[in-house]
Design a protein around this motif. Structure first.
Motif, mmCIF file in Angstrom:
data_model
loop_
_atom_site.group_PDB
_atom_site.id
_atom_site.type_symbol
_atom_site.label_atom_id
_atom_site.label_comp_id
_atom_site.label_asym_id
_atom_site.label_seq_id
_atom_site.Cartn_x
_atom_site.Cartn_y
_atom_site.Cartn_z
ATOM 1 N N LEU A 295 0.841 -1.189 0.000
ATOM 2 C CA LEU A 295 0.000 0.000 0.000
ATOM 3 C C LEU A 295 0.881 1.246 0.000
ATOM 4 O O LEU A 295 2.082 1.171 0.288
ATOM 5 C CB LEU A 295 -0.913 0.018 1.232
ATOM 6 N N LEU A 296 0.283 2.381 -0.283
ATOM 7 C CA LEU A 296 0.995 3.652 -0.358
ATOM 8 C C LEU A 296 0.747 4.492 0.890
ATOM 9 O O LEU A 296 -0.359 4.508 1.437
ATOM 10 C CB LEU A 296 0.522 4.424 -1.590
ATOM 11 N N HIS A 297 1.801 5.201 1.299
ATOM 12 C CA HIS A 297 1.711 6.103 2.453
ATOM 13 C C HIS A 297 2.338 7.430 2.048
ATOM 14 O O HIS A 297 3.488 7.470 1.603
ATOM 15 C CB HIS A 297 2.478 5.509 3.639
ATOM 16 N N GLY A 298 1.601 8.517 2.183
ATOM 17 C CA GLY A 298 2.122 9.841 1.863
ATOM 18 C C GLY A 298 2.631 10.535 3.112
ATOM 19 O O GLY A 298 2.036 10.433 4.181
ATOM 20 N N THR A 299 3.744 11.240 2.966
ATOM 21 C CA THR A 299 4.315 11.962 4.108
ATOM 22 C C THR A 299 5.128 13.153 3.631
ATOM 23 O O THR A 299 5.527 13.228 2.464
ATOM 24 C CB THR A 299 5.193 11.031 4.971
ATOM 25 N N SER B 61 13.492 10.182 10.017
ATOM 26 C CA SER B 61 12.945 9.427 11.148
ATOM 27 C C SER B 61 12.312 8.122 10.678
ATOM 28 O O SER B 61 12.420 7.104 11.350
ATOM 29 C CB SER B 61 11.952 10.316 11.894
ATOM 30 N N ILE B 62 11.670 8.123 9.514
ATOM 31 C CA ILE B 62 11.074 6.891 8.979
ATOM 32 C C ILE B 62 12.166 5.897 8.618
ATOM 33 O O ILE B 62 12.041 4.701 8.902
ATOM 34 C CB ILE B 62 10.158 7.197 7.782
ATOM 35 N N ARG B 63 13.250 6.365 8.011
ATOM 36 C CA ARG B 63 14.370 5.473 7.681
ATOM 37 C C ARG B 63 14.981 4.869 8.944
ATOM 38 O O ARG B 63 15.360 3.706 8.973
ATOM 39 C CB ARG B 63 15.449 6.232 6.911
ATOM 40 N N ARG B 64 15.075 5.668 9.985
ATOM 41 C CA ARG B 64 15.702 5.223 11.229
ATOM 42 C C ARG B 64 14.774 4.331 12.069
ATOM 43 O O ARG B 64 15.178 3.281 12.556
ATOM 44 C CB ARG B 64 16.125 6.454 12.039
ATOM 45 N N ASP B 65 13.500 4.742 12.207
ATOM 46 C CA ASP B 65 12.602 4.081 13.152
ATOM 47 C C ASP B 65 11.376 3.426 12.518
ATOM 48 O O ASP B 65 10.577 2.827 13.235
ATOM 49 C CB ASP B 65 12.091 5.100 14.182
ATOM 50 N N GLY B 66 11.210 3.558 11.207
ATOM 51 C CA GLY B 66 9.991 3.074 10.563
ATOM 52 C C GLY B 66 8.842 4.036 10.817
ATOM 53 O O GLY B 66 9.010 5.091 11.436
ATOM 54 N N LEU B 67 7.672 3.690 10.357
ATOM 55 C CA LEU B 67 6.491 4.515 10.616
ATOM 56 C C LEU B 67 6.029 4.258 12.047
ATOM 57 O O LEU B 67 5.961 3.114 12.493
ATOM 58 C CB LEU B 67 5.383 4.174 9.630
ATOM 59 N N GLN B 68 5.721 5.325 12.756
ATOM 60 C CA GLN B 68 5.378 5.218 14.173
ATOM 61 C C GLN B 68 4.027 5.866 14.465
ATOM 62 O O GLN B 68 3.775 6.993 14.042
ATOM 63 C CB GLN B 68 6.458 5.894 15.025
ATOM 64 N N THR B 69 3.192 5.188 15.226
ATOM 65 C CA THR B 69 1.888 5.745 15.580
ATOM 66 C C THR B 69 2.006 6.924 16.541
ATOM 67 O O THR B 69 1.089 7.726 16.618
ATOM 68 C CB THR B 69 0.972 4.674 16.208
ATOM 69 N N TYR C 52 -1.685 13.460 1.643
ATOM 70 C CA TYR C 52 -0.974 13.452 2.919
ATOM 71 C C TYR C 52 0.444 14.000 2.758
ATOM 72 O O TYR C 52 1.083 14.351 3.745
ATOM 73 C CB TYR C 52 -0.896 12.032 3.489
ATOM 74 N N ALA C 53 0.940 14.043 1.543
ATOM 75 C CA ALA C 53 2.317 14.450 1.286
ATOM 76 C C ALA C 53 2.449 15.920 0.888
ATOM 77 O O ALA C 53 3.553 16.443 0.862
ATOM 78 C CB ALA C 53 2.902 13.574 0.170
ATOM 79 N N GLU C 54 1.360 16.569 0.564
ATOM 80 C CA GLU C 54 1.422 17.940 0.062
ATOM 81 C C GLU C 54 2.035 18.892 1.071
ATOM 82 O O GLU C 54 1.866 18.690 2.270
ATOM 83 C CB GLU C 54 0.009 18.435 -0.284
ATOM 84 N N PRO C 55 2.687 19.955 0.662
ATOM 85 C CA PRO C 55 3.037 20.276 -0.708
ATOM 86 C C PRO C 55 4.398 19.735 -1.133
ATOM 87 O O PRO C 55 4.695 19.634 -2.308
ATOM 88 C CB PRO C 55 3.049 21.800 -0.708
#
Length: 125
Positions: free
Chosen positions: A10-14, A21-29, A55-58
């Motif tokens: 699936l796709l996640h926009g950020t 932080s995502i590279r280091r810790d993954g996606l976090q709630t 979710y990624a804009e702009p």
């Protein structure tokens, strides 16, 4: 991908500022706890690139993720205070054309919400 565990891509926009932080810790709630998500305090994914880009804009990006959905609870309406799926479910689904996001207005894109960061593996930015 495991069919038994209902694992899908699936796709996640950020925002691009979140990538380190995502590279280091993954996606976090814990980061989703700081925002008001229409379907609760979880990690949001979609099959639609245009929805992920919202979710990624702009100045963001879209991440392709391996997501373990398990048993999916289909949501009937928005539920901002949710911290987990109902008993017996592993994730939730705001279903396109079915889930009511506000009175008289239904969901335009499929969105899947997981509440456990261990169920997500970001693979490609």
């Amino acid at each position: 991908l495991s069919k038994v565990a209902n694992t899908v891509y699936l796709l996640h926009g950020t925002d691009v500022d979140n990538l380190d932080s995502i590279r280091r810790d993954g996606l976090q709630t814990r980061f989703s706890l700081e925002s008001n998500g229409r379907y609760g305090k979880g990690l949001y994914f979609t099959t639609s690139s245009c929805k992920a880009f919202q979710y990624a804009e702009p100045y963001g990006c879209i991440i392709l993720c391996r997501v373990v959905l398990g048993e999916i609870e289909v949501l009937e309406r928005d539920c901002e205070r949710r911290f987990s799926p109902s008993h017996g479910f592993d994730s939730t689904h705001a279903k396109k054309g079915y889930t009511e996001k506000s009175p008289g207005e239904v969901q335009l894109h499929d969105e899947y919400i997981v509440y456990d960061p261990a169920a997500v593996y970001p693979e490609l930015v």
